[in-house]
Design a protein around this motif. Structure first.
Motif, PDB file in Angstrom:
ATOM      1  N   LEU A  73      20.248  -5.587  -8.175  1.00  0.00           N
ATOM      2  CA  LEU A  73      19.491  -5.645  -9.420  1.00  0.00           C
ATOM      3  C   LEU A  73      18.023  -5.959  -9.149  1.00  0.00           C
ATOM      4  N   ASP A  74      17.756  -6.880  -8.207  1.00  0.00           N
ATOM      5  CA  ASP A  74      16.375  -7.216  -7.849  1.00  0.00           C
ATOM      6  C   ASP A  74      15.665  -6.000  -7.259  1.00  0.00           C
ATOM      7  N   ALA A  75      16.366  -5.293  -6.356  1.00  0.00           N
ATOM      8  CA  ALA A  75      15.757  -4.114  -5.728  1.00  0.00           C
ATOM      9  C   ALA A  75      15.506  -3.022  -6.761  1.00  0.00           C
ATOM     10  N   GLY A  76      16.434  -2.852  -7.704  1.00  0.00           N
ATOM     11  CA  GLY A  76      16.246  -1.862  -8.751  1.00  0.00           C
ATOM     12  C   GLY A  76      15.068  -2.196  -9.644  1.00  0.00           C
ATOM     13  N   TYR A  77      14.883  -3.483  -9.909  1.00  0.00           N
ATOM     14  CA  TYR A  77      13.737  -3.913 -10.727  1.00  0.00           C
ATOM     15  C   TYR A  77      12.428  -3.617 -10.004  1.00  0.00           C
ATOM     16  N   ASP A  78      12.390  -3.891  -8.692  1.00  0.00           N
ATOM     17  CA  ASP A  78      11.179  -3.603  -7.918  1.00  0.00           C
ATOM     18  C   ASP A  78      10.864  -2.113  -7.945  1.00  0.00           C
ATOM     19  N   LEU A  79      11.897  -1.280  -7.800  1.00  0.00           N
ATOM     20  CA  LEU A  79      11.689   0.169  -7.826  1.00  0.00           C
ATOM     21  C   LEU A  79      11.203   0.621  -9.196  1.00  0.00           C
ATOM     22  N   SER A  80      11.764   0.067 -10.245  1.00  0.00           N
ATOM     23  CA  SER A  80      11.332   0.423 -11.601  1.00  0.00           C
ATOM     24  C   SER A  80       9.878   0.043 -11.836  1.00  0.00           C
ATOM     25  N   MET A  81       9.465  -1.118 -11.310  1.00  0.00           N
ATOM     26  CA  MET A  81       8.079  -1.555 -11.452  1.00  0.00           C
ATOM     27  C   MET A  81       7.134  -0.583 -10.749  1.00  0.00           C
ATOM     28  N   LEU A  82       7.508  -0.143  -9.553  1.00  0.00           N
ATOM     29  CA  LEU A  82       6.659   0.778  -8.811  1.00  0.00           C
ATOM     30  C   LEU A  82       6.577   2.136  -9.491  1.00  0.00           C
ATOM     31  N   LEU A  83       7.706   2.595 -10.030  1.00  0.00           N
ATOM     32  CA  LEU A  83       7.735   3.910 -10.663  1.00  0.00           C
ATOM     33  C   LEU A  83       7.002   3.927 -12.002  1.00  0.00           C
ATOM     34  N   SER A  84       7.018   2.801 -12.708  1.00  0.00           N
ATOM     35  CA  SER A  84       6.432   2.771 -14.051  1.00  0.00           C
ATOM     36  C   SER A  84       4.967   2.367 -14.062  1.00  0.00           C
ATOM     37  N   ALA A  85       4.463   1.793 -12.957  1.00  0.00           N
ATOM     38  CA  ALA A  85       3.079   1.330 -12.924  1.00  0.00           C
ATOM     39  C   ALA A  85       2.111   2.497 -12.902  1.00  0.00           C
ATOM     40  N   ASP A  86       1.009   2.354 -13.631  1.00  0.00           N
ATOM     41  CA  ASP A  86      -0.044   3.359 -13.593  1.00  0.00           C
ATOM     42  C   ASP A  86      -0.680   3.367 -12.211  1.00  0.00           C
TER      43      ASP A  86
END
Length: 208
Positions: A73-86
């Motif tokens: 879950l932590d790794a998925g959150y990190d990936l989501s942050m990277l993908l969603s950041a401008d």
């Protein structure tokens, strides 16, 4: 995982006489985060489908799966942050605003390599151990909860307030600090950091 440039890419540039391409740190972070998610899902699937060892029972299997699920879950959150950041490196970006997950302003320094990040992180971890009475070990989740209250940047452009267990593990790994399954005094068995490992990382002699 294959790094870039790898052996074959190096041979190709030599044969063709082209210049080696410089790796974009942000693209590498995305690739590493995605690979980490895949690896954790494979480990979780293996843990779920593998019969428990004799004597461990269902409870031991559930503990192992729970720890892996938290990491996933932590790794998925990190990936989501990277993908969603401008993206803050586009040439046409003129506005100055916060860019997550790096937490820096959108300017020419935004995507450069960060300054030495973890010198103060080790001290911060040491302070948490001290506040808890210098225990033998502190659960990763408890350490992260305590560090999140600190101001500033922990490393890799991550602010203390944005730390997760996966991010803390990534920052501490170069210092030889890795979690171990420890049964804490309150009876919880959690992935934890040893105080001795922290002292060693800080250059403190533990045998004196």
């Amino acid at each position: 995982m294959t790094t870039f440039p790898n052996f074959l890419d190096t041979v190709t540039t030599t044969v063709l006489g082209t210049k080696p391409l410089k790796e974009n740190p942000r693209h590498r972070a995305l690739l590493d985060a995605f690979t980490k998610v895949q690896n954790l899902e494979e480990r979780l699937l293996t843990a779920i489908t593998t019969p428990p060892e004799p004597g461990t029972g269902v409870s031991g299997l559930m503990e192992a799966c729970t720890d892996l699920l938290i990491e996933r879950l932590d790794a998925g959150y990190d990936l989501s942050m990277l993908l969603s950041a401008d993206c803050c490196c586009a040439a046409d970006v003129a506005a100055v605003e916060r860019c997550r997950p790096c937490g820096l302003e959108q300017d020419e320094e935004c995507c450069q390599e960060p300054a030495e990040p973890t010198a103060n992180l080790l001290d911060a971890c040491s302070s948490v151990f001290a506040e808890l009475g210098h225990p033998h070990a502190v659960a990763s989740a408890d350490l992260v909860d305590a560090l999140r209250h600190l101001p500033g940047t922990a490393g890799n452009h991550w602010r203390y307030s944005d730390l997760t267990q996966a991010r803390l593990a990534e920052l501490l790994a170069p210092h030889g600090m890795r979690t171990r399954d420890i049964t804490l005094p309150d009876g919880r068995r959690r992935k934890s950091y040893l105080r001795e490992a922290l002292l060693t990382a800080m250059g403190v002699c533990t045998s004196c």
